[in-house]
Design an enzyme around this catalytic site. Structure first.
Site, short mmCIF file in Angstrom:
data_model
loop_
_atom_site.label_atom_id
_atom_site.label_comp_id
_atom_site.label_asym_id
_atom_site.label_seq_id
_atom_site.Cartn_x
_atom_site.Cartn_y
_atom_site.Cartn_z
N ARG A 32 32.02 26.41 -22.37
CA ARG A 32 31.28 27.19 -23.38
C ARG A 32 31.31 28.66 -22.97
NH1 ARG A 32 25.57 28.64 -24.15
NH2 ARG A 32 25.12 28.76 -26.39
N THR A 33 31.95 29.48 -23.79
CA THR A 33 32.18 30.87 -23.44
C THR A 33 30.88 31.63 -23.18
OG1 THR A 33 34.24 30.87 -24.70
CG2 THR A 33 33.29 33.02 -24.17
N HIS A 79 23.59 36.23 -7.04
CA HIS A 79 24.45 35.21 -7.65
C HIS A 79 24.42 33.95 -6.78
CE1 HIS A 79 28.44 33.23 -7.00
NE2 HIS A 79 28.34 33.03 -8.29
N HIS A 125 40.78 46.43 -5.92
CA HIS A 125 41.17 47.69 -6.58
C HIS A 125 40.16 48.80 -6.31
CE1 HIS A 125 38.47 45.65 -9.40
NE2 HIS A 125 38.22 46.81 -9.97
#
Length: 347
Positions: A301-302, A126, A190
């Site tokens: 923009r999803t 990433h 978590h």
């Protein structure tokens, strides 16, 4: 876009560090150029897949270019985004961190990327580098992190050495603060594990004050930053040059790992483990990732925002790796912060 003529007068000391009048255009040009360089190189490395580009516009101001390669020889899915957005209303995620930006219009631009390879021995990676302005408030942020599915210490060491070289060109303490900040940021609370072997992460870098600007005053990054103290003021040009070198460090940091690992044969066990571990990537990006939250809060923009999610993933209730297996080594060593520059195998 906003211009510096719209930025109100602030204290003289702050004025010295204000961006140049062409700052937005220069950063935007670099972010697009970085997208071009990365997609050209990745398409060549893959040899089969091609990037498909979608250009989009944001009704409130701005837009971007989303490029996605699917079902290549190496990459199952590779997405490399450029975006720049502006508007009059700051999202809540920004105001919570920088309340002094309230009441100003904003401008934000950046390049972000996530690569999901077919081969479980090739790590996911990433990258995100970004720039933000709101009135007199501005900063650079971003980073790069590596998420292996199978443990190869030399890969982690190579990535970290390459990133440290980029940092050291600009400040001797950047890597020592931004590496533990990365371990801290890409951490699944978590699950009590890091997302991978880290890399670099920094945010709110405007050349003023301490290097660490994160939320954990008791973490390793904050402690080391406090020991360093407040470095000499760095101006906008200094930080822009630093971000450019970080962006261009990606290809030499990652491509040799791909070339070293992609030929390793794998079977159903390795593929199933890769799909299971990809679930952690989904969990992090939907629960914690600030870039995802910012994009959704600013009506981006999803499809582009969620491009980072893997095309295939699986969850398994109560999974535990077999003792003394490569999968167990990943959990025991590689999902915990390590000094990868000086890593030696445990005795």
């Amino acid at each position: 876009m906003l211009t510096n003529s719209q930025i109100p007068t602030v204290e003289a000391e702050s004025s010295k560090s204000l961006p140049a009048t062409d700052a937005q255009a220069r950063v935007s040009q670099f972010m697009k150029q970085l997208q071009d360089e990365i997609t050209d190189a990745l398409a060549e490395v893959d040899g089969v897949g091609k990037f498909h580009e979608d250009s989009w516009e944001r009704p409130e101001g701005g837009g971007g270019r989303s490029r996605v390669l699917r079902d290549g020889a190496i990459f199952e899915q590779a997405g490399v985004n450029f975006s720049e957005v502006w508007g009059s209303h700051l999202p809540a995620s920004i105001l919570a961190q920088r309340p002094e930006a309230a009441g100003h219009g904003f401008y934000a631009t950046g390049t972000s990327m996530v690569l999901h390879p077919h081969n479980p021995y090739v790590p996911t990676v990433h990258l995100n580098y970004r720039y933000f302005e709101a009135g007199p408030v501005w900063w650079f942020g971003g980073g790069l992190d590596l998420t292996p599915y199978y443990p190869f210490a030399e890969d982690a060491a190579h990535l970290h050495k390459t990133l440290k070289q980029a940092c050291d060109k600009h400040h001797p303490e950047y890597y020592s603060v931004f590496k533990p900040w990365c371990d801290e940021y890409f951490y699944l609370k978590h699950r009590d594990e890091t997302r991978g072997v880290g890399g670099l992460f920094f945010d709110y870098q405007d050349g003023q004050g301490a290097l660490y600007r994160g939320p954990n005053p008791n973490g390793e990054a904050a402690i080391y930053s406090n020991q360093v103290g407040t470095p000499a003021t760095r101006n906008w040009e200094d930080l822009f040059a630093f971000v450019q070198d970080c962006g261009r460090a990606f290809l030499p940091a990652y491509v040799p790992i791909v070339e070293r690992r992609n030929g390793i044969e794998y079977g159903d066990r390795q593929r199933n483990f890769q799909l299971y571990r990809r679930g952690r990537y989904v969990e992090f990006n939907l629960v914690y990732d600030r870039g995802t939250i910012f994009g959704l809060q600013t009506n981006g923009r999803t499809e582009s925002i969620l491009m980072s999610l893997p095309p295939l993933v699986r969850w398994e209730y109560g999974y535990k790796p077999e003792p003394n297996s490569p999968e167990a080594e990943l959990y025991e060593t590689f999902l915990k912060p390590q000094d990868w520059l000086n890593w030696t195998p445990p005795q």
